[in-house]
Design an enzyme around this catalytic site. Structure first.
Site, PDB file in Angstrom:
ATOM      1  N   GLN A   1     -11.433  -3.047  -3.445  1.00 38.63           N
ATOM      2  CA  GLN A   1     -10.501  -3.880  -4.231  1.00 38.63           C
ATOM      3  C   GLN A   1      -9.718  -4.826  -3.310  1.00 38.63           C
ATOM      4  O   GLN A   1      -9.620  -4.601  -2.109  1.00 38.63           O
ATOM      5  CB  GLN A   1      -9.520  -2.982  -5.004  1.00 38.63           C
ATOM      6  CG  GLN A   1      -8.913  -1.879  -4.208  1.00 38.63           C
ATOM      7  CD  GLN A   1      -8.588  -0.618  -5.046  1.00 38.63           C
ATOM      8  OE1 GLN A   1      -8.418  -0.635  -6.276  1.00 38.63           O
ATOM      9  NE2 GLN A   1      -8.500   0.505  -4.356  1.00 38.63           N
TER      10      GLN A   1
ATOM     11  N   GLU B   1      -0.306   5.131  -3.529  1.00 38.36           N
ATOM     12  CA  GLU B   1       0.959   4.897  -2.803  1.00 38.36           C
ATOM     13  C   GLU B   1       1.602   6.221  -2.358  1.00 38.36           C
ATOM     14  O   GLU B   1       2.427   6.250  -1.464  1.00 38.36           O
ATOM     15  CB  GLU B   1       1.995   4.195  -3.682  1.00 38.36           C
ATOM     16  CG  GLU B   1       1.551   2.973  -4.418  1.00 38.36           C
ATOM     17  CD  GLU B   1       1.182   3.289  -5.848  1.00 38.36           C
ATOM     18  OE1 GLU B   1       0.490   4.296  -6.084  1.00 38.36           O
ATOM     19  OE2 GLU B   1       1.535   2.497  -6.732  1.00 38.36           O
TER      20      GLU B   1
ATOM     21  N   GLY C   1     -12.999   9.731  -7.646  1.00 40.41           N
ATOM     22  CA  GLY C   1     -12.441  10.847  -8.406  1.00 40.41           C
ATOM     23  C   GLY C   1     -13.453  11.520  -9.307  1.00 40.41           C
ATOM     24  O   GLY C   1     -13.491  12.745  -9.442  1.00 40.41           O
TER      25      GLY C   1
ATOM     26  N   ASP D   1      -3.768   8.829 -12.048  1.00 46.75           N
ATOM     27  CA  ASP D   1      -2.934   7.664 -11.727  1.00 46.75           C
ATOM     28  C   ASP D   1      -3.856   6.605 -11.126  1.00 46.75           C
ATOM     29  O   ASP D   1      -3.804   6.293  -9.933  1.00 46.75           O
ATOM     30  CB  ASP D   1      -1.844   8.077 -10.738  1.00 46.75           C
ATOM     31  CG  ASP D   1      -0.895   6.927 -10.447  1.00 46.75           C
ATOM     32  OD1 ASP D   1      -0.232   6.983  -9.392  1.00 46.75           O
ATOM     33  OD2 ASP D   1      -0.846   5.961 -11.246  1.00 46.75           O
TER      34      ASP D   1
HETATM   35  N1  SAM Z   1       0.550   3.014 -10.718  1.00 50.40           N
HETATM   36  C1  SAM Z   1      -0.656   2.251 -10.886  1.00 50.40           C
HETATM   37  C2  SAM Z   1      -0.850   1.895 -12.325  1.00 50.40           C
HETATM   38  O1  SAM Z   1      -0.921   2.788 -13.141  1.00 50.40           O
HETATM   39  O2  SAM Z   1      -0.922   0.717 -12.621  1.00 50.40           O
HETATM   40  C3  SAM Z   1      -1.843   2.982 -10.317  1.00 50.40           C
HETATM   41  C4  SAM Z   1      -1.494   3.675  -9.049  1.00 50.40           C
HETATM   42  S1  SAM Z   1      -2.530   3.708  -7.736  1.00 50.40           S
HETATM   43  C5  SAM Z   1      -2.210   2.338  -6.775  1.00 50.40           C
HETATM   44  C6  SAM Z   1      -4.140   3.433  -8.379  1.00 50.40           C
HETATM   45  C7  SAM Z   1      -5.116   4.065  -7.418  1.00 50.40           C
HETATM   46  O3  SAM Z   1      -6.359   4.363  -8.070  1.00 50.40           O
HETATM   47  C8  SAM Z   1      -5.485   3.179  -6.213  1.00 50.40           C
HETATM   48  O4  SAM Z   1      -4.969   3.762  -5.030  1.00 50.40           O
HETATM   49  C9  SAM Z   1      -7.019   3.130  -6.233  1.00 50.40           C
HETATM   50  O5  SAM Z   1      -7.573   3.146  -4.929  1.00 50.40           O
HETATM   51  C10 SAM Z   1      -7.339   4.380  -7.025  1.00 50.40           C
HETATM   52  N2  SAM Z   1      -8.668   4.428  -7.645  1.00 50.40           N
HETATM   53  C11 SAM Z   1      -9.290   3.469  -8.373  1.00 50.40           C
HETATM   54  N3  SAM Z   1     -10.496   3.909  -8.767  1.00 50.40           N
HETATM   55  C12 SAM Z   1     -10.646   5.183  -8.299  1.00 50.40           C
HETATM   56  C13 SAM Z   1     -11.672   6.167  -8.384  1.00 50.40           C
HETATM   57  N4  SAM Z   1     -12.830   5.918  -9.034  1.00 50.40           N
HETATM   58  N5  SAM Z   1     -11.470   7.360  -7.794  1.00 50.40           N
HETATM   59  C14 SAM Z   1     -10.306   7.623  -7.130  1.00 50.40           C
HETATM   60  N6  SAM Z   1      -9.292   6.720  -6.994  1.00 50.40           N
HETATM   61  C15 SAM Z   1      -9.472   5.517  -7.587  1.00 50.40           C
END
Ligand code: SAM
Length: 309
Positions: free
Chosen positions: A39, A94, A147, A164
């Protein structure tokens, strides 16, 4: 076209809530900008919201109001569970979600699985206020993995699973973690009294997406409870959905919630309390009607849901 006063650095961040509406934030300083394997990542300091993490052009959290989002995501499910000891977080780069989970005295182990190691490294370096040292907590086990792959391969079970993740964007890394098939995998990763909660996008700009996430969760779990909260930096009310076999957040009174907070949480909560719990789960009629709209079908791997494009 004048867009009002120019910010000190004269640069603006434009976030599209839909293709036809966007909001603009004045940037004081760009602290980091780059692209990882998964990303686009930026860390900026906004003139009004302080430092923020931005992924693929979407604000993830800002120092100004991240506590509203992270407390609303974590505590309703954790407080509803009688004694959450083992918790799984998918996403949460984060570290703020893990920070809130570890405020619960009952928690013995938190496994946090994020696909993007660079997001975690960047967050540690530029946004230490978010994780507040949680990555050094011996109870936290950090795993870098997708995940969905992780939960498909592990045999471990959890009391609470907290999703999240980034919004389901076409071509993004997380859209297959909002489907019937995925929630069925999670169902088998929960202990008997298990509970799951997911962020579920904007209940204003993406109401159909929110309703789809809810109806997807409701097609897998006997108890599915939608709720939302206004998050200023998202410029919107933000939705969440809880799923469980037999734990219902609607059965807890404000007094019981405040008692559980007092007895079970150490550290400060800046937003969540008994009365707020009730407000979170009180949705207006137009949203409740959307949630019951039978034309909105649960998302599947072959027919996933995305933010409005
Ligand atoms: N607070 C934010 C929101 O709800 O808008 C989301 C928090 S966090 C920054 C989102 C996280 O999801 C990121 O760190 C990203 O790398 C992770 N992420 C996205 N796709 C994922 C996946 N398939 N497996 C694990 N983590 C994932």
């Amino acid at each position: 076209m004048s867009i009002g006063n120019v910010s000190r650095e004269g640069t603006w961040f434009m976030e599209f809530n839909t293709p036809f509406s966007w909001h603009v934030r004045g940037i004081r300083k760009v602290l980091y900008s780059g692209t990882t394997k998964y990303q686009r990542v930026a860390v900026v300091e906004f003139e009004d919201l302080g430092k923020a993490l931005i992924l693929d052009g979407k604000i993830q959290s800002t120092l100004y109001d991240e506590f509203i989002y992270h407390e609303s995501l974590v505590h309703p499910a954790m407080i509803t569970h009688p004694n959450p000891r083992k918790v799984l977080i998918l996403g949460g780069g984060e570290g703020a979600t893990a920070r809130e989970v570890l405020k619960h005295r009952s928690v013995e182990e938190v496994v946090m699985v994020d696909i993007d190691e660079d997001v975690i490294k960047i967050s540690k370096e530029y946004l230490p206020e978010m994780n507040q040292g949680v990555f050094g907590n011996p109870k936290l086990k950090l795993v870098i993995d997708d995940g969905r792959k992780f939960v498909s391969n592990t045999k471990d079970k959890y009391d609470a699973i907290i999703l999240d993740l980034t919004d389901p964007l076409e071509g993004g890394p997380s859209y297959l973690l909002y489907t019937v098939e995925f929630y069925n995998i999670l169902k088998n990763r929960l202990n008997e009294n298990g509970i799951i909660v997911t962020q579920a996008t904007s209940t204003f700009y993406a109401l159909r997406t929110f309703a789809t996430v809810y109806r997807t969760m409701a097609s897998v779990f006997p108890i599915a409870r939608p709720y939302h909260v206004y998050v200023p930096s998202f410029d919107s009310t933000w939705g969440f959905v809880i799923g469980s076999f037999n734990l219902d957040p609607l059965t807890l009174t404000p007094e019981e919630i405040n008692t559980r907070i007092r007895d079970r949480i150490h550290g400060e909560l800046r937003f969540y309390e008994g009365d707020i719990h009730k407000v979170l789960f009180t949705l207006p009629k137009h949203i409740r009607n959307a949630l019951e709209d039978k034309s909105i079908i649960p998302a599947t791997d072959n027919n996933p849901t995305f933010l409005p494009a």
